[in-house]
Design a protein around this motif. Structure first.
Motif, mmCIF file in Angstrom:
data_model
loop_
_atom_site.group_PDB
_atom_site.id
_atom_site.type_symbol
_atom_site.label_atom_id
_atom_site.label_comp_id
_atom_site.label_asym_id
_atom_site.label_seq_id
_atom_site.Cartn_x
_atom_site.Cartn_y
_atom_site.Cartn_z
ATOM 1 N N TRP A 1 23.723 66.333 64.498
ATOM 2 C CA TRP A 1 23.332 65.070 64.211
ATOM 3 C C TRP A 1 21.961 64.842 63.537
ATOM 4 C CZ3 TRP A 1 25.978 60.272 65.131
ATOM 5 C CH2 TRP A 1 25.431 59.094 65.040
ATOM 6 N N HIS B 1 32.468 61.390 60.426
ATOM 7 C CA HIS B 1 32.184 59.960 60.329
ATOM 8 C C HIS B 1 30.862 59.857 60.157
ATOM 9 C CE1 HIS B 1 35.767 58.143 61.779
ATOM 10 N NE2 HIS B 1 35.908 59.103 62.262
ATOM 11 N N ILE B 2 29.985 60.984 60.127
ATOM 12 C CA ILE B 2 28.454 60.973 59.811
ATOM 13 C C ILE B 2 28.269 61.504 58.313
ATOM 14 C CG2 ILE B 2 27.660 60.927 62.073
ATOM 15 C CD1 ILE B 2 27.188 63.756 62.041
ATOM 16 N N TYR C 1 27.280 69.205 73.991
ATOM 17 C CA TYR C 1 26.941 67.789 73.551
ATOM 18 C C TYR C 1 25.549 67.420 73.538
ATOM 19 C CZ TYR C 1 27.884 62.693 73.905
ATOM 20 O OH TYR C 1 27.729 61.279 73.720
ATOM 21 N N ASP D 1 35.006 63.781 63.625
ATOM 22 C CA ASP D 1 33.924 63.540 64.190
ATOM 23 C C ASP D 1 32.883 65.251 64.208
ATOM 24 O OD1 ASP D 1 31.811 61.774 64.047
ATOM 25 O OD2 ASP D 1 32.775 60.755 65.539
ATOM 26 N N TYR D 2 31.932 65.221 64.478
ATOM 27 C CA TYR D 2 30.898 66.479 64.411
ATOM 28 C C TYR D 2 30.819 67.319 65.542
ATOM 29 C CZ TYR D 2 27.932 63.233 66.925
ATOM 30 O OH TYR D 2 27.695 62.586 67.850
ATOM 31 N N HIS D 3 31.920 66.814 66.458
ATOM 32 C CA HIS D 3 31.969 67.742 67.851
ATOM 33 C C HIS D 3 32.962 68.822 67.542
ATOM 34 C CE1 HIS D 3 31.229 63.367 68.921
ATOM 35 N NE2 HIS D 3 30.480 63.889 69.564
ATOM 36 N N LEU E 1 35.194 53.616 65.921
ATOM 37 C CA LEU E 1 36.254 54.694 65.525
ATOM 38 C C LEU E 1 37.359 54.408 66.768
ATOM 39 C CD1 LEU E 1 37.358 57.504 64.581
ATOM 40 C CD2 LEU E 1 35.742 58.522 66.401
ATOM 41 N N ARG F 1 22.328 50.855 67.771
ATOM 42 C CA ARG F 1 22.135 51.650 68.982
ATOM 43 C C ARG F 1 20.388 52.175 68.693
ATOM 44 N NH1 ARG F 1 26.626 55.948 70.256
ATOM 45 N NH2 ARG F 1 26.137 56.841 68.272
ATOM 46 N N ARG G 1 35.092 61.043 72.275
ATOM 47 C CA ARG G 1 35.023 59.771 73.050
ATOM 48 C C ARG G 1 36.697 59.351 73.042
ATOM 49 N NH1 ARG G 1 31.190 55.940 74.869
ATOM 50 N NH2 ARG G 1 29.536 57.542 74.290
ATOM 51 N N ARG H 1 21.916 57.701 74.076
ATOM 52 C CA ARG H 1 21.418 59.260 74.399
ATOM 53 C C ARG H 1 20.245 59.499 74.699
ATOM 54 N NH1 ARG H 1 23.873 61.016 68.229
ATOM 55 N NH2 ARG H 1 25.994 59.897 68.626
HETATM 56 O O1 F6P Z 1 28.728 56.600 64.927
HETATM 57 C C1 F6P Z 1 29.196 57.627 64.459
HETATM 58 C C2 F6P Z 1 29.865 58.563 65.506
HETATM 59 O O2 F6P Z 1 30.124 59.685 65.242
HETATM 60 C C3 F6P Z 1 31.086 57.841 65.969
HETATM 61 O O3 F6P Z 1 32.064 58.094 65.024
HETATM 62 C C4 F6P Z 1 31.269 58.614 67.422
HETATM 63 O O4 F6P Z 1 32.064 57.429 68.303
HETATM 64 C C5 F6P Z 1 29.845 58.320 67.932
HETATM 65 O O5 F6P Z 1 29.021 58.424 66.848
HETATM 66 C C6 F6P Z 1 29.826 59.614 68.927
HETATM 67 O O6 F6P Z 1 28.494 59.486 69.625
HETATM 68 P P1 F6P Z 1 28.214 59.091 71.137
HETATM 69 O O7 F6P Z 1 28.806 60.314 71.816
HETATM 70 O O8 F6P Z 1 26.932 58.922 71.388
HETATM 71 O O9 F6P Z 1 29.208 57.772 71.280
#
Ligand code: F6P
Length: 547
Positions: free
Chosen positions: A160, A239-240, A151, A215-217, A79, A353, A58, A391
């Motif tokens: 996730w 972050h998760i 994604y 992050d997990y991406h 973040l 969310r 992001r 999402r």
């Molecule tokens: O809230 C956890 C998190 O991994 C953030 O670090 C990140 O900004 C977000 O989720 C990513 O999710 P999305 O792509 O839906 O914003």
């Protein structure tokens, strides 16, 4: 009784039920103090004289065409706030991120893929590179189909769900060729695209830079960057939650091994809690057969040592307090206050969310149970839920919103009195009203199934004027810091959550004050500045940063 001025509980039990069920918290702290290497002195980002490349999916800004005019809006989430703060203080930083909107892509193309410069004070604006305080951003355009797989198939539903324990394992996941292709042509390929962009930025700076991945991406990026830029220093912040090895066994071995080896390309892999960091090392041991050291929190991969570390992310307390005092918040506060006083009611608030990991449906079921068990509270409690749809392209998320609507309709049908429904569901983002609600609520409900940190807990205790009690899931990262000053919730136990809400609502004023003050002190002492400063300190110490 007026709802706002009166701190007396509705009914004060002789002996408040376990306000501080803190065994877990104590155990973790003890391990931390005895075994872990001591934290370094924080490093002021302004003193760090090395180039820094930040990567997150992001972006800090999103461009949109609004009626023929290009507008930039600040990216959402904690973040972005934390990293904007960091980037603003460093000497030479570029933030690499995805061009997510059509207008982002247009901007990226106009700049031929090279960095743009943006100021972030007030409404973000594109500016010249020489502008003081300008943030350098590289928007990366990604092939649309590859991005959808990266994604919409792998990152959000699959990673996730594994990391938050959301799969209903008797029924899902069912991995087939579609998921394998999405991993290969989506996740791997998009990670390669971003690794290219990051490596390019490193090379432009002579091959030496500190790279901070998020992050997990992007679990595969570090290893790819290291292969191309061997002198780089790499850290990755997850972050998760990071679950233990058994949870990762849901993924086919080749997939989970590639993700882990990708992360092991870093010098430091960072998490919000000790538990997540330990789980990561256990995964390296059990799933990859690597040698780990749980005292030093390291894993050996060939000649390299990778360190797992813990840095709980936080909020900018001063900025939030300023927001809480703003006209926008004060106006909303007056409205809320009038509504509560007229109803002579107490207030429970949640801000989330609409993510299944937030456990929103069980939260409403617990509220319903509270009213079932305590008829004297019916008509005397409002539950204000600020839920931002999220999402919706993921089927489970879309279904979840439907479930939220159903349970709220049922509870409201059962317990509406004199035309006033107990649950006020607001399905949109409204930060000023949420901050006003934090300020005057009696209880903040955070009952997540799993949560890397949860900043709502930190925000609420920082601006509460009524000594709101935090009803906090033991499965949030925030519970490691604030659990001792909250009513702990067990997220799958509806009765316990109902009892926990009752305990929070009826806690004596003096106890509420003690808990809220202690929690707020912790948040202030460990605000977002420290989150960054300690990471930089460890990276300097662990890698030497070429000194
Ligand atoms: O809230 C956890 C998190 O991994 C953030 O670090 C990140 O900004 C977000 O989720 C990513 O999710 P999305 O792509 O839906 O914003």
């Amino acid at each position: 009784m007026t709802a706002i001025a009166d701190d007396d509980p509705a009914t004060v039990p002789d002996e408040p039920r376990t306000a501080v069920p803190d065994v877990h918290h104590t155990a973790v702290s003890d391990v931390q103090n005895e075994e872990r290497p001591a934290q370094r002195n924080p490093v002021d980002p302004g003193e760090l004289d090395v180039p820094v490349i930040v990567l997150s999916h992001r972006a800090p800004v999103a461009f949109r065409d609004e009626g023929g005019r290009r507008r930039a809006r600040r990216g959402a989430g904690g973040l972005v706030t934390a990293l904007v703060g960091l980037a603003g203080q460093l000497h030479d930083t570029v933030w690499v991120c995805a061009a997510s909107t059509e207008e982002d892509v247009a901007v990226a193309r106009e700049h031929k893929g090279s960095a743009i410069y943006v100021t972030m004070t007030g409404e973000p604006k594109l500016v010249d590179p020489e502008t003081t305080g300008a943030l350098q951003i590289r928007l990366v355009e990604v092939d649309r189909a590859a991005h959808e797989d990266f994604y919409g198939v792998i990152s959000n539903p699959m990673l996730w769900f594994v990391q938050h324990g959301l799969y209903d394992l008797a029924h899902s996941p069912n991995f087939g060729q579609r998921e394998r292709d999405a991993f290969e042509h989506g996740y791997v390929s998009v990670n390669e695209t971003f690794a290219d962009a990051v490596s390019h930025e490193v090379e432009e700076r002579g091959g030496r830079a500190l790279v901070m991945l998020h992050d997990y991406h992007f679990y595969l990026v570090a290893d790819l960057v290291r292969q191309r830029c061997p002198d780089v220093v790499l850290s990755h912040f997850v972050h998760i939650p990071w679950p233990g090895p058994d949870a990762w066994r849901i993924l086919p071995p080749d997939m989970r091994e590639r993700l882990l080896f990708g992360l092991l390309g870093n010098d430091v892999v960072a998490f919000h809690t000790e538990r997540f960091a330990r789980n990561f090392l256990l995964c390296a041991q059990e799933l990859l057969g690597l040698s780990i050291n749980l005292d030093k929190m390291t894993v050996q991969i060939g000649k390299r040592t990778v360190t797992a570390r813990t840095y709980p992310i936080s909020i900018d307390v001063d900025a939030l307090v300023e927001t809480a005092g703003s006209k926008a918040v004060r106006n909303r506060l007056d409205d809320l206050e009038q509504w509560l006083v007229a109803a002579d009611a107490r207030l429970i608030v949640r801000v989330d969310r609409t993510d299944p990991s937030k456990n929103i449906v069980r939260g409403f079921l617990a509220f319903e149970k509270l009213l079932d068990d305590h008829p004297e509270l019916v008509g005397k409690i409002r539950f204000l839920a600020f839920l931002q749809p999220s999402r919706l392209d993921v089927p489970e998320y879309a279904e979840y919103i439907g479930q939220i609507g159903s349970v709220v309709a049922r509870v409201n049908a059962r317990y509406t009195r004199h035309g006033e429904a107990p649950i006020d569901l607001r399905l949109h983002e409204d930060f000023p009203t949420a901050v006003a609600a934090y300020a005057i609520c009696d209880v903040v409900l955070v009952n997540s199934i799993a949560d890397g940190m949860n900043l709502v807990a930190k925000e609420a205790v920082s601006v509460s004027r009524r000594d709101a009690v935090l009803a906090l899931s033991e499965n949030t990262g925030a519970h490691e810091e604030l659990g001792a000053f909250a009513v702990t919730l067990y997220p799958f136990d509806i009765q316990q959550q109902a009892d926990g809400l009752y305990e929070a609502l009826t806690m004596p004023a003096i106890r509420r004050r003690e808990l809220r003050q202690a929690a707020a002190d912790i948040v202030r002492a460990n605000d977002v500045g420290k989150w960054l400063a300690f990471q930089l300190a460890d990276l300097t110490e662990i890698t030497g940063l070429w000194s």
